[in-house]
Design an enzyme around this catalytic site. Structure first.
Site, PDB file in Angstrom:
ATOM      1  N   GLY A 157      15.604  61.213  58.215  1.00  0.00           N
ATOM      2  CA  GLY A 157      14.341  61.037  57.510  1.00  0.00           C
ATOM      3  C   GLY A 157      14.315  61.948  56.298  1.00  0.00           C
ATOM      4  O   GLY A 157      15.172  62.812  56.144  1.00  0.00           O
ATOM      5  N   LYS A 158      13.364  61.766  55.421  1.00  0.00           N
ATOM      6  CA  LYS A 158      13.206  62.676  54.280  1.00  0.00           C
ATOM      7  C   LYS A 158      11.814  62.530  53.714  1.00  0.00           C
ATOM      8  O   LYS A 158      11.192  61.467  53.836  1.00  0.00           O
ATOM      9  CB  LYS A 158      14.216  62.339  53.181  1.00  0.00           C
ATOM     10  CG  LYS A 158      14.474  63.495  52.237  1.00  0.00           C
ATOM     11  CD  LYS A 158      15.487  64.437  52.860  1.00  0.00           C
ATOM     12  CE  LYS A 158      15.923  65.523  51.913  1.00  0.00           C
ATOM     13  NZ  LYS A 158      17.168  66.129  52.382  1.00  0.00           N
ATOM     14  N   GLY A 159      11.335  63.576  53.069  1.00  0.00           N
ATOM     15  CA  GLY A 159      10.033  63.522  52.426  1.00  0.00           C
ATOM     16  C   GLY A 159      10.100  64.106  51.033  1.00  0.00           C
ATOM     17  O   GLY A 159      11.026  64.858  50.704  1.00  0.00           O
TER      18      GLY A 159
END
Ligand code: GLU
Length: 417
Positions: A106-108
């Site tokens: 995941g990444k933000g």
């Protein structure tokens, strides 16, 4: 002709497609892996110090949770785009798989320039962003961590916001926290430490040592500074370092700690006594044996790859080398230790932090580095052996390992319903 704007997501897909062809990946699984599982776009109204309200845009992308909860950092940068965060999320899936830790990717990201914001403004923006992504993160769902321009303090605010919403303390919703609230010893240096282990292993394969090897490091954040320091401490000579404001060069060597002191005082390494000023582009092409890109994506392309003199490149940054540059390195027989392996030390110690938090039982620094060395060493050897067997470069080998593990897990779980 105008240059086509670089798109990291297209690059990530190109890398996946190339390896899928080579390993004859099942087309159904390939189609699944080409899409992020979930992507959330949020708006972040923030009260600024002057009383006005600024509305920032933020993203959290979950590429895969097939092998475990999604895992990956949050970056603050003015150039963040949804496509960049999608690419970074997919790279996290491969990274966690190549070191074989039980996570997906995941990444933000938030589109902002924290260098022009006060601490109060960053805190309010962070807390509102945390509230907005609250619905999809959690210790068993998706565990964020630091990335470009975020740090343990940012993680503490996210942990607090999440915990206040729950009504009790949930430290393991996030990693890269300060030690005082459940962080892990060694996490602050882990990315660089892991990168150092992979460089050490590559140097050994070349039957040489680090002694007096000339090193250039692009980027002087957490990964770049500690990578320079560890290489210097091991006897290598750091001849060039840089940050977003420019670079410095000294053929006789630069002391990484002195450069950091100068950056702390003046906000940049530029201007350090006894060094000459170079650009970030010149740094990549300078006379060195080992090059560590530790800043952003897309810095090594086909044209400057031809001028890179280093024999070993260790990607402490995510996505610094384009597929066209990779082809140049293959032809030149430059060893490029790919990002998903070279910078996996950070997420590996994040995994240790999460495990320690879940158990409420904390390890010594010696234990952390012992386990990190074991995991990085195994991943490097697996990648090296795969490259020999498949007659390919290290990036292709790391992708074959990573994608095959995720593909196998997808097959075993099956498609719901
Ligand atoms: N942001 C780091 C990376 O790109 C660390 C992610 C994590 O620790 O979850 O690997």
């Amino acid at each position: 002709m105008a240059k086509v704007k670089f798109n990291p997501w297209e690059m990530a897909l190109e890398q996946l497609d190339a390896v899928a062809g080579k390993m004859k990946l099942d087309p159904d699984i390939h189609a699944i892996l080409r899409k992020p599982r979930r992507a959330l776009i949020v708006s972040i109204p923030t009260k600024m110090d002057d009383g006005s309200v600024k509305v920032f845009e933020g993203y959290r992308v979950q590429h895969s949770s097939t092998r475990g909860p999604c895992k990956g950092g949050i970056r603050y940068h003015q150039d963040v785009t949804l496509d960049e965060v999608k690419a970074l999320a997919m790279w996290m899936t491969w990274k966690c798989s190549v070191v074989n830790i039980p996570y997906g990717g995941g990444k933000g990201g938030v589109v902002c320039n924290p260098k022009e914001m006060s601490q109060g403004e960053i805190e309010r923006m962070t807390r509102r962003f945390a509230s907005e992504i609250n619905v999809i993160i959690g210790p068993e769902k998706d565990i964020p961590a630091p990335d470009v321009n975020t740090n343990p303090q940012t993680m503490a605010w996210i942990m607090d916001t999440y915990s206040m919403n729950k009504g009790y303390c949930v430290p393991h919703v996030i990693t890269g926290k300060p030690l005082e609230i459940g962080g892990s010893l060694g996490r602050n240096v882990a990315t660089a430490q892991g990168c150092f282990y992979t460089i050490q292993a590559a140097v050994k394969k070349m039957r040489t040592t680090l002694k007096n090897k000339k090193v250039a490091v692009q980027g002087y954040g957490n990964a770049g500074f500690f990578a320079a320091k560890f290489l210097h401490d091991a006897g290598a000579k750091v001849v060039a370092v840089s940050d977003s404001k420019g670079g410095i060069y000294n053929a006789k060597g630069i002391n990484p700690e002195t450069a950091m002191e100068h950056k702390r005082k003046t906000t940049t390494v530029v201007g350090l006594k006894g060094t000459s000023k170079i650009t970030n582009e010149e740094l990549l092409e300078c006379n060195c044996d080992i090059l560590v890109p530790a800043a952003l994506e897309n810095v090594i392309q086909a044209d400057n790859a031809r001028r890179v003199k280093a024999k070993i490149i260790a990607e402490a940054a995510n996505g610094p080398t384009t597929p066209e540059a990779d082809a140049v390195f293959r032809a030149k027989k430059t060893i490029c230790i790919p990002d998903i392996l070279a910078n996996a030390g950070g997420v590996t110690v994040s995994y240790f932090e999460w495990v320690q938090g879940l158990q409420g039982f904390f390890w010594t620094e010696k234990e952390v580095f012992h386990h990190l060395k074991g995991i990085m060493g195994r991943a490097f050897e697996d990648t090296w052996d795969t490259a020999k067997r498949e007659k390919c470069d290290l990036r292709t080998a790391a992708y074959i390992l990573a994608v095959s593990r995720v593909a196998e897990a997808t097959k075993l779980r099956g498609i719901y319903p």
